[in-house]
Scaffold this motif. Structure first.
Motif, PDB file in Angstrom:
ATOM      1  N   LEU A   1      -6.345  -0.303  -7.684  1.00  0.00           N
ATOM      2  CA  LEU A   1      -7.228   0.570  -6.999  1.00  0.00           C
ATOM      3  C   LEU A   1      -7.431  -1.428  -6.818  1.00  0.00           C
ATOM      4  CD1 LEU A   1      -8.074   3.147  -6.554  1.00  0.00           C
ATOM      5  CD2 LEU A   1      -9.602   2.293  -7.971  1.00  0.00           C
TER       6      LEU A   1
ATOM      7  N   ARG B   1       0.190   4.988  -5.878  1.00  0.00           N
ATOM      8  CA  ARG B   1       0.185   6.914  -5.455  1.00  0.00           C
ATOM      9  C   ARG B   1      -0.995   7.110  -5.613  1.00  0.00           C
ATOM     10  NH1 ARG B   1       4.052   9.659  -8.812  1.00  0.00           N
ATOM     11  NH2 ARG B   1       3.439  11.172  -8.057  1.00  0.00           N
ATOM     12  N   LEU B   2      -1.481   6.365  -6.426  1.00  0.00           N
ATOM     13  CA  LEU B   2      -2.716   5.731  -6.970  1.00  0.00           C
ATOM     14  C   LEU B   2      -3.594   6.300  -6.157  1.00  0.00           C
ATOM     15  CD1 LEU B   2      -5.444   6.503  -8.792  1.00  0.00           C
ATOM     16  CD2 LEU B   2      -5.042   3.136  -9.196  1.00  0.00           C
ATOM     17  N   ASP B   3      -4.712   6.562  -5.889  1.00  0.00           N
ATOM     18  CA  ASP B   3      -6.185   6.803  -4.860  1.00  0.00           C
ATOM     19  C   ASP B   3      -7.226   7.269  -5.503  1.00  0.00           C
ATOM     20  OD1 ASP B   3      -5.245  10.111  -5.301  1.00  0.00           O
ATOM     21  OD2 ASP B   3      -5.054  10.691  -3.968  1.00  0.00           O
ATOM     22  N   ASP B   4      -8.158   7.162  -4.542  1.00  0.00           N
ATOM     23  CA  ASP B   4      -9.443   7.727  -4.924  1.00  0.00           C
ATOM     24  C   ASP B   4      -9.470   9.101  -5.852  1.00  0.00           C
ATOM     25  OD1 ASP B   4     -10.110   5.517  -3.859  1.00  0.00           O
ATOM     26  OD2 ASP B   4     -11.478   6.142  -2.552  1.00  0.00           O
ATOM     27  N   THR B   5      -8.808  10.342  -5.211  1.00  0.00           N
ATOM     28  CA  THR B   5      -9.257  11.822  -6.009  1.00  0.00           C
ATOM     29  C   THR B   5      -8.737  11.317  -6.994  1.00  0.00           C
ATOM     30  OG1 THR B   5      -9.137  12.597  -3.858  1.00  0.00           O
ATOM     31  CG2 THR B   5      -8.438  13.348  -5.693  1.00  0.00           C
ATOM     32  N   ARG B   6      -7.254  10.888  -7.499  1.00  0.00           N
ATOM     33  CA  ARG B   6      -6.261  10.527  -8.498  1.00  0.00           C
ATOM     34  C   ARG B   6      -7.394   9.371  -9.490  1.00  0.00           C
ATOM     35  NH1 ARG B   6      -0.714  10.495  -5.808  1.00  0.00           N
ATOM     36  NH2 ARG B   6      -0.536  12.429  -6.088  1.00  0.00           N
TER      37      ARG B   6
ATOM     38  N   ALA C   1      -0.630   9.147 -11.575  1.00  0.00           N
ATOM     39  CA  ALA C   1      -0.445   8.217 -10.780  1.00  0.00           C
ATOM     40  C   ALA C   1       0.063   7.153 -10.815  1.00  0.00           C
ATOM     41  CB  ALA C   1      -2.337   7.560 -10.796  1.00  0.00           C
TER      42      ALA C   1
ATOM     43  N   LEU D   1       1.177  -1.332   0.180  1.00  0.00           N
ATOM     44  CA  LEU D   1       0.369   0.120  -0.215  1.00  0.00           C
ATOM     45  C   LEU D   1       1.138   1.458  -0.210  1.00  0.00           C
ATOM     46  CD1 LEU D   1      -3.532  -0.858   2.697  1.00  0.00           C
ATOM     47  CD2 LEU D   1      -3.327  -0.367   0.002  1.00  0.00           C
TER      48      LEU D   1
ATOM     49  N   ARG E   1      -4.887  -1.992  -4.777  1.00  0.00           N
ATOM     50  CA  ARG E   1      -4.454  -1.407  -2.939  1.00  0.00           C
ATOM     51  C   ARG E   1      -5.938  -1.959  -2.443  1.00  0.00           C
ATOM     52  NH1 ARG E   1      -7.181   4.053  -3.240  1.00  0.00           N
ATOM     53  NH2 ARG E   1      -9.775   2.374  -3.083  1.00  0.00           N
ATOM     54  N   ASP E   2      -6.905  -1.778  -2.774  1.00  0.00           N
ATOM     55  CA  ASP E   2      -8.740  -2.378  -1.709  1.00  0.00           C
ATOM     56  C   ASP E   2      -7.984  -3.886  -1.189  1.00  0.00           C
ATOM     57  OD1 ASP E   2      -9.529  -0.228  -2.365  1.00  0.00           O
ATOM     58  OD2 ASP E   2     -10.820  -1.119  -4.281  1.00  0.00           O
TER      59      ASP E   2
ATOM     60  N   ARG F   1      -5.385  -3.878   1.539  1.00  0.00           N
ATOM     61  CA  ARG F   1      -6.953  -2.954   1.990  1.00  0.00           C
ATOM     62  C   ARG F   1      -7.324  -3.943   3.155  1.00  0.00           C
ATOM     63  NH1 ARG F   1      -8.902   2.813   0.798  1.00  0.00           N
ATOM     64  NH2 ARG F   1      -6.783   4.052   0.764  1.00  0.00           N
TER      65      ARG F   1
END
Lengths: 123, 878
Positions: free
Chosen positions: B501, B387-392, B489, B383, B504-505, B508
């Motif tokens: 993404l 660099r990718l997050d929800d905003t990007r 991203a 994680l 990443r999930d 998490r």
């Protein structure tokens, strides 16, 4: 002396008999009278007896021996030499006397007294 | 009366003076203080009242202080129709001369002159009014009391219509005297009436007392008659009945008493014989009882000995049985111990199995915990590299959408080429082959240029216009923004971004599930605590294995548990068997002890009874040796004979006494004695009563009660008549007094009105405004109301009281008129202010029906009196 007196004539007779008694200065007289007199006559009886008290050795005329019914007449009252308030009082007493009853008897006695007091004033 | 002239010669400080007065109106006499003003009028009073021969102090005071000379007073006056001059000389050369000028001229001298003057004055002058209308210097500021003035009363009476006070010739006083003869001042019966009431009560009481005494005397006569009749009868009863009867009864009583003595002696003899018999019988009974007791003890000892032998045999048997049962109980106890040991070993094995299972579970949990912690640590590292997050991601998706929209817009806004084939054919589009059917036309968009080539037929070149260039730039801009977003991203494109993404999930999720799994595996412990628990479990397993060295392979948990249950069942069976044997053994032991106790008690009882029997048998033998049983029987028989004979003698004596009926004899004696005593007392009392009654009758006869009662009743009748007539006269006097006073008060109220009105009218002129005055019974002012404010006389100021008193006197003088007297003001109005003085002066100046004489030392005080005649005394004295 025991008499029934019903007017001036009887009074005259009573006084005449008293005056005719002998040796009055040493005589004891007891007077017992009854009858009906006017105010003036009653006053005259009273005055006549009182006047003779000095004459006799003793003149006893107690009231218990005087069964006199006093009936004031018009002449009694009109003859009273009173004026002003005394005349007013006389007239009121006369009205009460004419009404009769116990109060009438008292008023009659009061009138008799008035006659006597007026007579005293005129002596 | 009017004063016309006063002349003085050598009177007090006045050598000589003469003053003339106005008969109607005001005369003001001016003079300094102590120059003789007051002397002037005092001299008039002395002349009118005193004889020239008088030595009274007021006469002596007439003489000048420094000279021994006669004092002469001469007064000229008029009253009624009389006009006269009187001259008197006092103290020296005394003499009186009365000169009557009218109606008939006449001169009288000496005492006769004085008497004549008094006669004239008393007949025609209201002296009470004369005194009331004198306002001397220093006079008390009381209201002017005019009630005694006959003239004023007559004038008021006439003004009021003739019903007023008038002159009743003293009638009211005589009526009051007559009333007060019978009543007190407060209306209660006076002492004469009270004395008559008391006298009547006394006479009534005397008469009642005499009547009571006479009635009592009559009762005494009746009583004496009864007593005289009763006394001889009572004496006869006493002498002929009661006394002989009592003597006979007393003889019988003596015989009874003698027989009672005999009975008492016989009873004592019988009681003694009975006591002897009882004692002998008791001795025989005690001997028989003792012998019986010894025999009973013999029987008891024999019975106890017979019962003791079988008890001892049973005890021995029971002891043997208890020994056998004790051996069996010991064997059962050994079996029970073996079963308990087997149970302990099977329980140890079950514990080892349980401990091994727990150790294994803890070891698995510990390994899982380590695994989860490490996986979570790897996920967290991964994680950290993304660099990718929800905003990007949203920016990349938006740029991609913008690119898609720009491309679509370019496609719809560029020119198109539509080919509709009439037959199937092949062609090249921008160098690429394509087929065209006949069923529908084919459309191509021209973004920039389009090259169509139908082989061998035609080549078509189509170019877009200027508007297509803008759409192409928009698409390029969208592509640039998408590339920028992907770069930020750290992903190459939208598809890669979507995959990153998802990774990443998943990471998490691993991290998030780590805590839940750790909580489940640790079950409230920390990792260290879990490790410690694991070590403890391992230690327990090792310790159990040391105690069970013979065990090489562990059974499963169920097998171990079943072995424990079987061992437990074996222990319960052995324990129950051992307990049953123990209870039977204990019960048998208790029975042995009870039986042993019973044997001991029976042996003890047998010994006690044997000892008692032996002791009683010895005592019985001693007693029989001393007095055999045959002697005791003979003594009882002899005592019985003696007691029988004594009882027979007692019965004979009692029968003889009963035949005399002693109770009846005693009752008769007592009753007759009491009757005789009562009769004696009664006869004595009657004798005394007879003497008393004789004395009272004698006294009554001497007192002459009958005659006294007749006289008392006559006296009562006379007193009653006197009482009745006196009350009638009193009632007549009260009624006459009531009627006279009522009529008089009414008349007073009526005839005061003219005087009140006259005073009020003057007061209104003096004070201004609304003024009313209130007069009392004596015609004095008792109150004033001014402009609605009422004040009593006492509440008025000194000045107001003096002014009102002067107005009242002036009004009275005016009402009296020609029958009146001079109104004299001697140095008055000292309390009055100038304005009021002027008004009073005006009022005095209006006076025409009265004579007003003003004496003043301040001439200015009365300068407002209009029409006044002024006389200066110093000039008059010249």
């Amino acid at each position: 002396v025991v008499r029934s007196i019903d007017g001036d004539a009887d009074l005259d007779a009573l006084f005449a008999d008293l005056d005719a008694l002998p040796d009055r200065g040493r005589t004891i007289v007891k007077v017992k009278v009854d009858g009906t007199l006017s105010l003036q006559q009653a006053a005259r009886l009273e005055a006549g007896l009182e006047a003779r008290e000095e004459v006799f050795g003793a003149l006893e005329h107690p009231e218990r021996h005087r069964d006199i019914t006093i009936v004031p007449d018009a002449a009694d009252l009109e003859a009273l030499p009173v004026t002003g308030y005394a005349a007013v009082a006389r007239d009121r007493l006369r009205e009460r006397a004419q009404a009769g009853g116990d109060d009438g008897d008292r008023a009659t006695d009061a009138l008799a007294l008035l006659v006597r007091l007026v007579a005293e004033g005129s002596r | 009366m009017r004063l016309l002239r006063v002349a003085l010669t050598d009177v007090r400080g006045v050598d000589r003076c003469e003053v003339r007065f106005e008969p109607d109106g005001v005369t003001v006499v001016e003079a300094p203080n102590e120059s003789g003003k007051t002397t002037l009028l005092d001299a008039v009073d002395v002349l009118l009242e005193m004889k020239d021969s008088s030595n009274a102090q007021r006469v002596k005071d007439l003489q000048p202080a420094d000279r021994d000379v006669p004092s002469t007073i001469e007064v000229e006056l008029s009253c009624g129709a009389t006009h006269l001059t009187c001259r008197k000389t006092f103290n020296k050369q005394r003499g009186t001369v009365l000169t009557i000028h009218a109606p008939t001229p006449e001169v009288v001298k000496g005492t006769e002159a004085h008497d004549r003057l008094r006669t004239i004055l008393e007949a025609d002058v209201d002296l009470a009014l004369y005194r009331a209308l004198r306002f001397a210097q220093g006079r008390d500021l009381d209201a002017v009391a005019l009630g005694d003035s006959a003239v004023l009363a007559a004038r008021l009476d006439a003004t009021a219509g003739g019903t007023g006070s008038g002159d009743d010739g003293g009638l009211i006083e005589r009526a009051e005297r007559e009333y007060r003869r019978w009543f007190t001042a407060t209306g209660r019966p006076g002492k004469d009436l009270a004395a008559l009431d008391g006298s009547l009560a006394d006479v009534q009481a005397d008469r009642n007392r005499l009547a009571d005494d006479l009635a009592a005397l009559e009762r005494h006569v009746e009583e004496l008659t009864r007593v005289e009749r009763e006394l001889p009868h009572l004496a006869q009863v006493r002498d002929q009945e009661l006394a002989p009867g009592l003597e006979q009864a007393r003889g019988q009583a003596d015989r009874v008493n003698e027989l009672r003595g005999v009975v008492a002696t016989r009873r004592a003899e019988r009681d003694h014989a009975a006591l002897e018999l009882t004692a002998t019988r008791d001795a025989r009974a005690r001997r028989e009882a003792r012998a019986s007791e010894v025999a009973e003890l013999d029987d008891t000892v024999a019975a106890l000995e017979a019962g003791l032998a079988p008890r001892r045999g049973r005890l021995d048997e029971l002891v043997g049985r208890r020994t056998a049962d004790g051996a069996e109980l010991t064997a059962a106890a050994a079996r029970l111990a073996d079963a308990r040991e087997a149970l302990d070993r099977s329980q140890l094995l079950a514990d080892l199995v349980g401990a091994e299972l727990e150790r294994r579970g803890l070891q698995r949990r510990h390994e899982r915990v380590v695994e989860v912690v490490e996986a979570a640590r790897d996920a967290e590292r991964a994680l950290a590299g993304i660099r990718l997050d929800d905003t990007r991601m949203r920016a990349i998706r938006a740029a991609s959408e913008d690119l898609r929209v720009a491309s679509a817009t370019l496609a719809t806004g560029a020119p198109t080429v539509t080919l509709r084939a009439h037959r199937p054919l092949r062609l090249d589009v921008d160098g690429s082959p394509a087929e065209l059917g006949t069923d529908q036309p084919e459309v191509w968009t021209v973004a920039d240029r389009l090259a169509l080539s139908i082989p061998e037929v035609v080549d078509v070149q189509v170019e877009a216009g200027t508007s297509s260039d803008e759409l192409v730039r928009a698409v390029e801009e969208a592509e640039r923004r998408l590339a920028q977003a992907c770069h930020e991203a750290d992903v190459p494109d939208l598809l890669t971004a979507e995959r990153v993404l998802e990774q990443r999930d998943r990471h998490r999720d691993v991290v998030e599930r780590r805590d839940a799994e750790l909580a489940r595996e640790l079950d409230g412990r920390t990792v260290d605590e879990l490790a410690a628990d694991l070590r403890d479990a391992e230690d327990r397993v090792a310790a159990l294995r040391e105690r069970l060295t013979e065990v090489t392979e562990l059974p499963d948990a169920a097998t171990a548990r079943a072995a424990v249950d079987a061992a437990s069942e074996a222990v319960r069976g052995a324990d129950d068997h051992h307990a049953g044997l123990r209870a039977a053994f204990d019960e048998l032991s208790a029975t042995v002890e009870e039986e042993r106790t019973a044997v001991v008690m029976a042996e003890t009882q047998l010994a006690g009874r044997r000892e008692e029997r032996d002791r009683l048998a010895a005592r019985l033998a001693d007693e029989r040796a001393e007095r055999p049983d045959t002697d005791l029987a003979a003594a009882v028989t002899a005592a019985e004979d003696t007691e029988t004979q004594a009882a027979e003698r007692l019965a004979a004596a009692e029968r003889e006494l009963a035949d005399l009926d002693p109770d009846a004899v005693e009752l008769r004696v007592t009753n007759l004695a009491a009757q005789l005593e009562d009769l004696h007392q009664r006869i004595g009392e009657l004798g005394q009563l007879r003497a008393v009654l004789h004395e009272r009758l004698r006294q009554g006869g001497e007192a002459g009660l009958g005659e006294a009662l007749t006289q008392a009743e006559d006296r009562l009748e006379r007193v009653r008549a006197d009482h009745r007539r006196a009350h009638a006269r009193a009632a007549a006097a009260a009624l006459l007094w009531e009627e006279l006073t009522t009529a008089r008060d009414e008349a007073y109220r009526a005839y005061r009105a003219p005087l009140r009105e006259r005073i009020a009218a003057k007061a209104r002129l003096l004070l201004g405004g609304s003024v009313e005055v209130e007069l009392g019974d004596d015609l004095a002012i008792v109150g004033r109301t001014r402009d609605g404010v009422a004040l009593t006389w006492e509440q008025l100021s000194a000045g107001a009281r003096e002014q009102l008193a002067i107005l009242a006197a002036l009004s009275a003088a005016e009402l009296a008129g020609s029958d009146g007297v001079p109104f004299v003001l001697d140095d008055a109005l000292g309390y009055t202010d100038p304005d009021r003085l002027e008004r009073i002066g005006a009022l005095l100046g209006r006076t025409t029906d009265a004579q007003v004489i003003v004496l003043t030392c301040v001439a200015d005080r009365f300068r407002h009196v209009g029409g006044a005649r002024t006389v200066r005394l110093l000039e008059a004295a010249r």
